[in-house]
Design a protein around this motif. Sequence first.
Motif, PDB file in Angstrom:
ATOM      1  N   VAL A 249     -25.164  80.789 -32.871  1.00 14.12           N
ATOM      2  CA  VAL A 249     -26.401  80.083 -33.215  1.00 14.12           C
ATOM      3  C   VAL A 249     -26.219  78.582 -33.028  1.00 14.12           C
ATOM      4  O   VAL A 249     -27.092  77.893 -32.481  1.00 14.12           O
ATOM      5  N   ARG A 250     -25.092  78.068 -33.455  1.00 11.88           N
ATOM      6  CA  ARG A 250     -24.844  76.621 -33.409  1.00 11.88           C
ATOM      7  C   ARG A 250     -24.668  76.117 -31.980  1.00 11.88           C
ATOM      8  O   ARG A 250     -25.198  75.064 -31.604  1.00 11.88           O
ATOM      9  N   ASP A 251     -23.941  76.872 -31.156  1.00 13.46           N
ATOM     10  CA  ASP A 251     -23.550  76.374 -29.836  1.00 13.46           C
ATOM     11  C   ASP A 251     -24.380  76.934 -28.692  1.00 13.46           C
ATOM     12  O   ASP A 251     -24.221  76.492 -27.551  1.00 13.46           O
ATOM     13  N   GLY A 252     -25.252  77.903 -28.957  1.00 17.61           N
ATOM     14  CA  GLY A 252     -25.950  78.564 -27.864  1.00 17.61           C
ATOM     15  C   GLY A 252     -27.439  78.265 -27.818  1.00 17.61           C
ATOM     16  O   GLY A 252     -27.927  77.314 -28.434  1.00 17.61           O
ATOM     17  N   ASP A 253     -28.157  79.124 -27.092  1.00 17.24           N
ATOM     18  CA  ASP A 253     -29.591  78.963 -26.897  1.00 17.24           C
ATOM     19  C   ASP A 253     -30.331  80.196 -27.380  1.00 17.24           C
ATOM     20  O   ASP A 253     -31.308  80.647 -26.779  1.00 17.24           O
ATOM     21  N   LEU A 254     -29.871  80.763 -28.496  1.00 20.56           N
ATOM     22  CA  LEU A 254     -30.421  82.018 -28.986  1.00 20.56           C
ATOM     23  C   LEU A 254     -31.853  81.847 -29.494  1.00 20.56           C
ATOM     24  O   LEU A 254     -32.165  80.895 -30.203  1.00 20.56           O
ATOM     25  N   ASP A 255     -32.692  82.802 -29.148  1.00 19.73           N
ATOM     26  CA  ASP A 255     -34.027  82.877 -29.725  1.00 19.73           C
ATOM     27  C   ASP A 255     -33.982  83.601 -31.071  1.00 19.73           C
ATOM     28  O   ASP A 255     -34.768  83.289 -31.973  1.00 19.73           O
ATOM     29  N   PHE A 256     -33.090  84.599 -31.166  1.00 26.02           N
ATOM     30  CA  PHE A 256     -32.984  85.423 -32.364  1.00 26.02           C
ATOM     31  C   PHE A 256     -31.529  85.623 -32.757  1.00 26.02           C
ATOM     32  O   PHE A 256     -30.642  85.667 -31.901  1.00 26.02           O
ATOM     33  N   VAL A 257     -31.306  85.784 -34.056  1.00 25.04           N
ATOM     34  CA  VAL A 257     -30.042  86.289 -34.575  1.00 25.04           C
ATOM     35  C   VAL A 257     -30.404  87.365 -35.592  1.00 25.04           C
ATOM     36  O   VAL A 257     -31.347  87.214 -36.363  1.00 25.04           O
ATOM     37  N   GLN A 258     -29.677  88.476 -35.548  1.00 28.10           N
ATOM     38  CA  GLN A 258     -29.912  89.556 -36.516  1.00 28.10           C
ATOM     39  C   GLN A 258     -28.688  89.689 -37.414  1.00 28.10           C
ATOM     40  O   GLN A 258     -27.554  89.765 -36.941  1.00 28.10           O
ATOM     41  N   VAL A 259     -28.942  89.752 -38.732  1.00 26.10           N
ATOM     42  CA  VAL A 259     -27.861  89.705 -39.711  1.00 26.10           C
ATOM     43  C   VAL A 259     -28.210  90.585 -40.897  1.00 26.10           C
ATOM     44  O   VAL A 259     -29.383  90.835 -41.182  1.00 26.10           O
ATOM     45  N   SER A 260     -27.192  91.082 -41.591  1.00 26.52           N
ATOM     46  CA  SER A 260     -27.440  91.825 -42.823  1.00 26.52           C
ATOM     47  C   SER A 260     -27.683  90.849 -43.966  1.00 26.52           C
ATOM     48  O   SER A 260     -26.984  89.840 -44.100  1.00 26.52           O
ATOM     49  N   TYR A 261     -28.695  91.165 -44.787  1.00 25.53           N
ATOM     50  CA  TYR A 261     -29.072  90.269 -45.882  1.00 25.53           C
ATOM     51  C   TYR A 261     -29.886  91.074 -46.879  1.00 25.53           C
ATOM     52  O   TYR A 261     -30.817  91.790 -46.490  1.00 25.53           O
ATOM     53  N   SER A 262     -29.518  91.000 -48.136  1.00 24.12           N
ATOM     54  CA  SER A 262     -30.230  91.724 -49.180  1.00 24.12           C
ATOM     55  C   SER A 262     -30.026  91.016 -50.502  1.00 24.12           C
ATOM     56  O   SER A 262     -29.236  90.074 -50.618  1.00 24.12           O
ATOM     57  N   ILE A 263     -30.705  91.506 -51.531  1.00 24.73           N
ATOM     58  CA  ILE A 263     -30.576  90.911 -52.853  1.00 24.73           C
ATOM     59  C   ILE A 263     -29.155  91.060 -53.388  1.00 24.73           C
ATOM     60  O   ILE A 263     -28.734  90.295 -54.258  1.00 24.73           O
TER      61      ILE A 263
ATOM     62  N   PHE B 149     -40.182  95.075 -54.279  1.00 24.80           N
ATOM     63  CA  PHE B 149     -39.384  94.095 -55.016  1.00 24.80           C
ATOM     64  C   PHE B 149     -38.239  93.593 -54.141  1.00 24.80           C
ATOM     65  O   PHE B 149     -38.042  92.379 -53.960  1.00 24.80           O
ATOM     66  N   PHE B 150     -37.468  94.525 -53.552  1.00 21.98           N
ATOM     67  CA  PHE B 150     -36.317  94.149 -52.730  1.00 21.98           C
ATOM     68  C   PHE B 150     -36.737  93.441 -51.445  1.00 21.98           C
ATOM     69  O   PHE B 150     -36.108  92.462 -51.027  1.00 21.98           O
ATOM     70  N   LEU B 151     -37.791  93.952 -50.809  1.00 19.49           N
ATOM     71  CA  LEU B 151     -38.214  93.383 -49.526  1.00 19.49           C
ATOM     72  C   LEU B 151     -38.855  92.011 -49.699  1.00 19.49           C
ATOM     73  O   LEU B 151     -38.641  91.107 -48.880  1.00 19.49           O
ATOM     74  N   LYS B 152     -39.635  91.845 -50.756  1.00 20.18           N
ATOM     75  CA  LYS B 152     -40.232  90.526 -50.986  1.00 20.18           C
ATOM     76  C   LYS B 152     -39.164  89.493 -51.314  1.00 20.18           C
ATOM     77  O   LYS B 152     -39.315  88.308 -50.968  1.00 20.18           O
ATOM     78  N   TRP B 153     -38.091  89.923 -51.954  1.00 25.04           N
ATOM     79  CA  TRP B 153     -36.982  88.987 -52.189  1.00 25.04           C
ATOM     80  C   TRP B 153     -36.421  88.506 -50.853  1.00 25.04           C
ATOM     81  O   TRP B 153     -36.173  87.313 -50.671  1.00 25.04           O
ATOM     82  N   VAL B 154     -36.224  89.416 -49.903  1.00 29.50           N
ATOM     83  CA  VAL B 154     -35.641  89.058 -48.605  1.00 29.50           C
ATOM     84  C   VAL B 154     -36.558  88.124 -47.830  1.00 29.50           C
ATOM     85  O   VAL B 154     -36.140  87.049 -47.380  1.00 29.50           O
ATOM     86  N   ILE B 155     -37.815  88.506 -47.654  1.00 31.43           N
ATOM     87  CA  ILE B 155     -38.701  87.676 -46.834  1.00 31.43           C
ATOM     88  C   ILE B 155     -39.193  86.455 -47.600  1.00 31.43           C
ATOM     89  O   ILE B 155     -39.860  85.589 -47.024  1.00 31.43           O
ATOM     90  N   GLY B 156     -38.819  86.370 -48.875  1.00 33.63           N
ATOM     91  CA  GLY B 156     -39.100  85.151 -49.621  1.00 33.63           C
ATOM     92  C   GLY B 156     -38.268  83.980 -49.169  1.00 33.63           C
ATOM     93  O   GLY B 156     -38.612  82.817 -49.456  1.00 33.63           O
ATOM     94  N   HIS B 157     -37.165  84.242 -48.445  1.00 27.26           N
ATOM     95  CA  HIS B 157     -36.376  83.147 -47.882  1.00 27.26           C
ATOM     96  C   HIS B 157     -37.101  82.603 -46.658  1.00 27.26           C
ATOM     97  O   HIS B 157     -37.430  83.351 -45.738  1.00 27.26           O
ATOM     98  N   PRO B 158     -37.366  81.319 -46.605  1.00 28.45           N
ATOM     99  CA  PRO B 158     -38.195  80.769 -45.522  1.00 28.45           C
ATOM    100  C   PRO B 158     -37.589  80.885 -44.131  1.00 28.45           C
ATOM    101  O   PRO B 158     -38.319  80.798 -43.141  1.00 28.45           O
ATOM    102  N   ALA B 159     -36.269  81.091 -44.029  1.00 29.87           N
ATOM    103  CA  ALA B 159     -35.644  81.201 -42.709  1.00 29.87           C
ATOM    104  C   ALA B 159     -35.763  82.602 -42.126  1.00 29.87           C
ATOM    105  O   ALA B 159     -35.523  82.798 -40.927  1.00 29.87           O
ATOM    106  N   VAL B 160     -36.107  83.586 -42.946  1.00 28.29           N
ATOM    107  CA  VAL B 160     -36.195  84.975 -42.481  1.00 28.29           C
ATOM    108  C   VAL B 160     -37.497  85.180 -41.720  1.00 28.29           C
ATOM    109  O   VAL B 160     -38.581  84.877 -42.223  1.00 28.29           O
ATOM    110  N   THR B 161     -37.383  85.714 -40.525  1.00 27.35           N
ATOM    111  CA  THR B 161     -38.556  86.003 -39.703  1.00 27.35           C
ATOM    112  C   THR B 161     -39.105  87.393 -39.974  1.00 27.35           C
ATOM    113  O   THR B 161     -40.313  87.577 -40.122  1.00 27.35           O
ATOM    114  N   CYS B 162     -38.212  88.390 -40.049  1.00 28.43           N
ATOM    115  CA  CYS B 162     -38.664  89.765 -40.221  1.00 28.43           C
ATOM    116  C   CYS B 162     -37.530  90.611 -40.782  1.00 28.43           C
ATOM    117  O   CYS B 162     -36.408  90.565 -40.275  1.00 28.43           O
TER     118      CYS B 162
END
Length: 336
Positions: free
Chosen positions: A193-207, A262-275
């Motif tokens: 993400v830092r050094d490239g030209d990525l449009d997307f990054v996919q990562v695991s993230y949960s409460i 409850f769990f999903l709204k917590w995740v997309i509540g982070h402003p950097a999360v797209t989907c």
Amino acid sequence: MSPLSRRAVLQASGAAALLGTAARTASAQESAQEATQQPVITRRIPRTGEEVPAIGLGTFMTFDKKPGAPRDHLREVLHRFHTGGGRVVDTSPLYGLSEVTVGDFGNGLDLFIADKAWATGEYLGDDSQVRRQFEQSLTRVWRTQIDVMQVHSLVNADAILPVLRTWKREGRIRYLGVTHHDPAYLPFLERYVRDGDLDFVQVSYSIRNRAAEQRLLPLAADKGTAVLVNMPLEKARLHHLVRNQQLPGFAAEIGATSWAQFFLKWVIGHPAVTCALPATTNPDHVVDNLGALRGPLPDQRLRDRMVRHLEAVPGFADLLTTPWYPGKTFDGLVRL
């Protein structure tokens, strides 16, 4: 009290109970109808401004069905997902026959397909395998163009990303990205993400798995990289954890009527999360998941409170050490 008067009391009580039940049912139906009338929560893809719904659909294990196996329930999952406002579907050739199921049932629907490439080639720098794999994926998902093509789990990323860039210039794909599900690989995702030209990054993230918010999510926001989230429900482990727990009353502040929301709204509540990309085989569950696509989202104060509430639930601290999909079995080509 005479028998007649007692009977009258019982009849009146029964009528009141029926009226109360009917009123509650009508209220619940009205609430559900009001929820579907609220606007869908969307997020912008930073590099283009294109908007996508903030809840998508994953297909790992769930959409992998052997030829001839019953699949009508998955047709219904995709139908309800689409009619409920969903668009983003994430799949991979590594997911058995999931691409085939997405292609068969998604044909004609306005879907935003995120696919992947997992290819090592026969020698360092060999890109012939990923080219063959891409042609197969196009056929399977019934597309001439893939919306997002991602290097799956960073496998052979330095050889594959140049190919994806070429396909993007040629219009064969619209966006390029990389993925991983293991928090141990966060430093490597951060580097791309830092050094490239990525449009997307996919990562695991949960409460429960919040490691990505330390550096990756702020970095993605700073670099203008969209974020897809895998394992937002921790592959059914979060639901298993709270199976005997009541939803806290403060969930009403964000309109969450189920643990999934409850769990999903917590995740997309982070402003950097797209989907976020929850997966399911159950049509009713996909409707429930999409309930998180409408209504208010938690601010950071409430997100912190949501975490604290879960930290008091026995087993939450050890959740990430427990097996995926507790109590569930799958009969596709992929075996865990």
